[in-house]
Design a protein around this motif. Structure first.
Motif, PDB file in Angstrom:
ATOM      1  N   LEU A 234      20.840  -5.550  34.667  1.00  0.00           N
ATOM      2  CA  LEU A 234      20.250  -6.531  33.762  1.00  0.00           C
ATOM      3  C   LEU A 234      20.626  -6.291  32.304  1.00  0.00           C
ATOM      4  CD1 LEU A 234      16.647  -6.856  35.265  1.00  0.00           C
ATOM      5  CD2 LEU A 234      18.540  -8.464  35.502  1.00  0.00           C
ATOM      6  N   GLY A 235      21.125  -5.077  32.008  1.00  0.00           N
ATOM      7  CA  GLY A 235      21.476  -4.748  30.631  1.00  0.00           C
ATOM      8  C   GLY A 235      20.259  -4.532  29.751  1.00  0.00           C
ATOM      9  N   ILE A 236      19.217  -3.923  30.313  1.00  0.00           N
ATOM     10  CA  ILE A 236      17.980  -3.676  29.568  1.00  0.00           C
ATOM     11  C   ILE A 236      17.600  -2.204  29.668  1.00  0.00           C
ATOM     12  CG2 ILE A 236      17.135  -6.033  29.910  1.00  0.00           C
ATOM     13  CD1 ILE A 236      15.377  -4.990  32.173  1.00  0.00           C
ATOM     14  N   GLU A 237      16.752  -1.760  28.763  1.00  0.00           N
ATOM     15  CA  GLU A 237      16.284  -0.376  28.783  1.00  0.00           C
ATOM     16  C   GLU A 237      14.918  -0.238  29.435  1.00  0.00           C
ATOM     17  OE1 GLU A 237      16.402   1.301  24.896  1.00  0.00           O
ATOM     18  OE2 GLU A 237      18.582   1.083  24.669  1.00  0.00           O
ATOM     19  N   LYS A 238      14.144  -1.327  29.394  1.00  0.00           N
ATOM     20  CA  LYS A 238      12.790  -1.283  29.945  1.00  0.00           C
ATOM     21  C   LYS A 238      12.483  -2.605  30.641  1.00  0.00           C
ATOM     22  CE  LYS A 238       7.987  -0.351  28.595  1.00  0.00           C
ATOM     23  NZ  LYS A 238       7.072  -0.048  27.461  1.00  0.00           N
ATOM     24  N   LEU A 239      11.816  -2.520  31.780  1.00  0.00           N
ATOM     25  CA  LEU A 239      11.469  -3.722  32.518  1.00  0.00           C
ATOM     26  C   LEU A 239      10.362  -4.497  31.820  1.00  0.00           C
ATOM     27  CD1 LEU A 239      11.421  -2.584  36.275  1.00  0.00           C
ATOM     28  CD2 LEU A 239      13.301  -3.560  34.961  1.00  0.00           C
ATOM     29  N   GLY A 240      10.565  -5.811  31.736  1.00  0.00           N
ATOM     30  CA  GLY A 240       9.533  -6.697  31.231  1.00  0.00           C
ATOM     31  C   GLY A 240       8.873  -7.424  32.379  1.00  0.00           C
ATOM     32  N   PHE A 241       8.072  -8.432  32.062  1.00  0.00           N
ATOM     33  CA  PHE A 241       7.333  -9.154  33.105  1.00  0.00           C
ATOM     34  C   PHE A 241       8.271  -9.798  34.117  1.00  0.00           C
ATOM     35  CE2 PHE A 241       5.570 -13.159  34.708  1.00  0.00           C
ATOM     36  CZ  PHE A 241       4.455 -12.693  35.379  1.00  0.00           C
ATOM     37  N   TRP A 242       9.250 -10.589  33.655  1.00  0.00           N
ATOM     38  CA  TRP A 242      10.125 -11.318  34.559  1.00  0.00           C
ATOM     39  C   TRP A 242      11.077 -10.394  35.318  1.00  0.00           C
ATOM     40  CZ3 TRP A 242       8.467 -15.651  36.079  1.00  0.00           C
ATOM     41  CH2 TRP A 242       7.761 -16.507  35.222  1.00  0.00           C
ATOM     42  N   SER A 243      11.526  -9.336  34.658  1.00  0.00           N
ATOM     43  CA  SER A 243      12.412  -8.402  35.354  1.00  0.00           C
ATOM     44  C   SER A 243      11.654  -7.642  36.443  1.00  0.00           C
ATOM     45  CB  SER A 243      13.053  -7.423  34.373  1.00  0.00           C
ATOM     46  OG  SER A 243      12.080  -6.749  33.603  1.00  0.00           O
ATOM     47  N   LYS A 244      10.358  -7.410  36.236  1.00  0.00           N
ATOM     48  CA  LYS A 244       9.538  -6.779  37.273  1.00  0.00           C
ATOM     49  C   LYS A 244       9.369  -7.722  38.464  1.00  0.00           C
ATOM     50  CE  LYS A 244       6.833  -3.665  34.332  1.00  0.00           C
ATOM     51  NZ  LYS A 244       5.483  -3.338  33.796  1.00  0.00           N
ATOM     52  N   VAL A 245       9.173  -9.012  38.172  1.00  0.00           N
ATOM     53  CA  VAL A 245       9.060 -10.008  39.239  1.00  0.00           C
ATOM     54  C   VAL A 245      10.351 -10.048  40.054  1.00  0.00           C
ATOM     55  CG1 VAL A 245       8.873 -12.475  39.749  1.00  0.00           C
ATOM     56  CG2 VAL A 245       7.378 -11.427  38.023  1.00  0.00           C
ATOM     57  N   LEU A 246      11.480 -10.063  39.350  1.00  0.00           N
ATOM     58  CA  LEU A 246      12.778 -10.086  40.033  1.00  0.00           C
ATOM     59  C   LEU A 246      12.971  -8.835  40.877  1.00  0.00           C
ATOM     60  CD1 LEU A 246      15.539 -11.349  40.519  1.00  0.00           C
ATOM     61  CD2 LEU A 246      16.327 -10.309  38.377  1.00  0.00           C
ATOM     62  N   CYS A 247      12.593  -7.702  40.353  1.00  0.00           N
ATOM     63  CA  CYS A 247      12.719  -6.443  41.088  1.00  0.00           C
ATOM     64  C   CYS A 247      11.914  -6.492  42.379  1.00  0.00           C
ATOM     65  CB  CYS A 247      12.249  -5.284  40.202  1.00  0.00           C
ATOM     66  SG  CYS A 247      12.471  -3.654  40.935  1.00  0.00           S
ATOM     67  N   ARG A 248      10.701  -7.024  42.310  1.00  0.00           N
ATOM     68  CA  ARG A 248       9.861  -7.130  43.515  1.00  0.00           C
ATOM     69  C   ARG A 248      10.483  -8.079  44.540  1.00  0.00           C
ATOM     70  NH1 ARG A 248       5.556  -7.651  39.498  1.00  0.00           N
ATOM     71  NH2 ARG A 248       4.562  -5.612  39.197  1.00  0.00           N
ATOM     72  N   LEU A 249      11.091  -9.161  44.059  1.00  0.00           N
ATOM     73  CA  LEU A 249      11.735 -10.109  44.973  1.00  0.00           C
ATOM     74  C   LEU A 249      12.917  -9.463  45.699  1.00  0.00           C
ATOM     75  CD1 LEU A 249      11.719 -13.354  42.790  1.00  0.00           C
ATOM     76  CD2 LEU A 249      10.368 -12.915  44.849  1.00  0.00           C
ATOM     77  N   VAL A 250      13.687  -8.662  44.968  1.00  0.00           N
ATOM     78  CA  VAL A 250      14.829  -7.967  45.570  1.00  0.00           C
ATOM     79  C   VAL A 250      14.341  -6.970  46.627  1.00  0.00           C
ATOM     80  CG1 VAL A 250      16.685  -6.314  45.141  1.00  0.00           C
ATOM     81  CG2 VAL A 250      16.347  -8.243  43.581  1.00  0.00           C
ATOM     82  N   ILE A 251      13.337  -6.191  46.275  1.00  0.00           N
ATOM     83  CA  ILE A 251      12.802  -5.194  47.204  1.00  0.00           C
ATOM     84  C   ILE A 251      12.206  -5.868  48.429  1.00  0.00           C
ATOM     85  CG2 ILE A 251      11.036  -3.429  47.526  1.00  0.00           C
ATOM     86  CD1 ILE A 251      11.388  -2.704  44.570  1.00  0.00           C
ATOM     87  N   SER A 252      11.488  -6.977  48.210  1.00  0.00           N
ATOM     88  CA  SER A 252      10.866  -7.703  49.319  1.00  0.00           C
ATOM     89  C   SER A 252      11.919  -8.209  50.302  1.00  0.00           C
ATOM     90  CB  SER A 252      10.058  -8.886  48.766  1.00  0.00           C
ATOM     91  OG  SER A 252       9.565  -9.690  49.819  1.00  0.00           O
ATOM     92  N   ARG A 253      13.002  -8.777  49.788  1.00  0.00           N
ATOM     93  CA  ARG A 253      14.043  -9.285  50.680  1.00  0.00           C
ATOM     94  C   ARG A 253      14.761  -8.143  51.390  1.00  0.00           C
ATOM     95  NH1 ARG A 253      17.139 -13.632  52.021  1.00  0.00           N
ATOM     96  NH2 ARG A 253      19.262 -13.106  52.681  1.00  0.00           N
ATOM     97  N   SER A 254      14.974  -7.035  50.712  1.00  0.00           N
ATOM     98  CA  SER A 254      15.707  -5.926  51.329  1.00  0.00           C
ATOM     99  C   SER A 254      14.929  -5.301  52.482  1.00  0.00           C
ATOM    100  CB  SER A 254      16.034  -4.861  50.276  1.00  0.00           C
ATOM    101  OG  SER A 254      14.854  -4.241  49.793  1.00  0.00           O
ATOM    102  N   ARG A 255      13.618  -5.532  52.512  1.00  0.00           N
ATOM    103  CA  ARG A 255      12.785  -4.959  53.570  1.00  0.00           C
ATOM    104  C   ARG A 255      12.571  -5.905  54.743  1.00  0.00           C
ATOM    105  NH1 ARG A 255       8.063  -2.307  49.703  1.00  0.00           N
ATOM    106  NH2 ARG A 255       9.252  -0.465  49.020  1.00  0.00           N
ATOM    107  N   LYS A 256      12.985  -7.168  54.598  1.00  0.00           N
ATOM    108  CA  LYS A 256      12.755  -8.142  55.659  1.00  0.00           C
ATOM    109  C   LYS A 256      13.694  -7.926  56.830  1.00  0.00           C
ATOM    110  CE  LYS A 256      10.831 -11.861  52.837  1.00  0.00           C
ATOM    111  NZ  LYS A 256      10.996 -13.241  52.335  1.00  0.00           N
ATOM    112  N   PRO A 257      13.226  -8.194  58.059  1.00  0.00           N
ATOM    113  CA  PRO A 257      14.096  -8.093  59.245  1.00  0.00           C
ATOM    114  C   PRO A 257      15.260  -9.074  59.125  1.00  0.00           C
ATOM    115  CG  PRO A 257      11.788  -8.243  59.878  1.00  0.00           C
ATOM    116  CD  PRO A 257      11.848  -8.553  58.418  1.00  0.00           C
ATOM    117  N   LYS A 258      16.359  -8.753  59.783  1.00  0.00           N
ATOM    118  CA  LYS A 258      17.562  -9.572  59.696  1.00  0.00           C
ATOM    119  C   LYS A 258      17.312 -11.009  60.118  1.00  0.00           C
ATOM    120  CE  LYS A 258      22.391  -9.719  61.204  1.00  0.00           C
ATOM    121  NZ  LYS A 258      23.450  -9.037  62.010  1.00  0.00           N
ATOM    122  N   ARG A 259      16.579 -11.221  61.195  1.00  0.00           N
ATOM    123  CA  ARG A 259      16.346 -12.584  61.687  1.00  0.00           C
ATOM    124  C   ARG A 259      15.605 -13.414  60.648  1.00  0.00           C
ATOM    125  NH1 ARG A 259      13.947 -13.478  67.615  1.00  0.00           N
ATOM    126  NH2 ARG A 259      16.028 -12.626  68.017  1.00  0.00           N
TER     127      ARG A 259
END
Length: 267
Positions: A234-259
């Protein structure tokens, strides 16, 4: 689509009888990757060695396919060769300064056996897959903290440049993100294999899918290391509100089953 041949290698390719579609299509050699059977056809890879005028050699990857088709918005029924899509994507990314393999040759033609396509690129010497680098460098106490951070930063910036060019890889596994550690203080990263790539106008869709795939594919890394990659992306030094939301979305998808992930894509 117009054929392409590297202007710097054209004479040498022709001298080695590798400068046109027919000679390349009829090349006989051991498969570097055995042909994949699917999409109604096949697709395979050979490694060639090109003799250079100075006595040196240049490794090339010759990719050939027949009736290996992808449906697109403009060609929903007939489809197009996946190498045609990959060639256009690599050309687009090169124009945007994204680190990708160097194009050498592309052409396609129709025959009595169906649609045939060839894509050839230069070999990437000294590059290793991201998962190997993670195991051999990031988890290795012999490397300094600065060197490890340099590896993470170069990989994150490569992915960022891909997405800034509005391209979603759609299969960004660790084997498709390569890192060169010849100089540990100045590593380089390259992204490869764009047969499934698509232009995506919405940044969220590009980031969420590709980073989730990469996050899921590389094991053994600490939360701190993964967070550092995300911030460098992201080119940032500290997570803000929206970057935290994006991070959670990435983690959530990475944990979902393939199907479940496939069902989301279908929708």
């Amino acid at each position: 689509m117009q054929a392409y041949i590297s202007s710097t290698l054209k004479n040498q390719l022709e001298a080695n009888q590798l400068g046109d579609f027919d000679h390349l299509w009829n090349y006989r050699g051991d498969w570097f990757e055995s042909p994949n059977q699917g999409r109604g056809g096949w697709s395979g890879v050979n490694r060639l060695v090109l003799e250079m005028p100075d006595g040196g050699q240049l490794g090339l990857f010759l990719k050939r396919q027949q009736n290996y088709i992808r449906r697109t918005f403009l060609h929903p029924f007939s489809g197009v060769a996946t190498f045609s899509c990959e060639y256009k994507t690599i050309s687009h990314l090169q124009n945007h300064g994204v680190p990708v393999p160097t194009l050498v040759f592309f052409d396609q033609k129709s025959s009595t056996e169906g649609a045939q396509a060839i894509l050839m690129t230069e070999e990437l010497l000294g590059y290793r897959s991201a998962d190997r680098v993670a195991a051999e460098v990031l988890l290795n106490p012999a490397y300094t903290r600065r060197q490890k951070q340099a590896v993470i930063t170069c990989a994150a910036k490569a992915v960022r440049s891909l997405h800034e060019a509005r391209v979603q890889h759609r299969a960004l596994h660790s084997k498709h993100l390569l890192v060169n550690m010849v100089n540990p203080d100045a590593p380089k990263a390259v992204i490869i294999d764009f047969e499934k790539a698509r232009i995506k106008l919405f940044p969220l869709s590009r980031t969420r899918r590709d980073l989730a795939t990469l996050n899921r594919d590389i094991g053994g890394l600490s939360r701190t290391t993964r967070l550092y990659f995300f911030k460098q992306y992201l080119g940032i030094e500290k997570l803000g509100f929206w970057s935290k939301v994006l991070c959670r979305l990435v983690i959530s998808r990475s944990r979902k089953p393939k199907r479940q992930r496939q069902q989301e894509v279908a929708v």
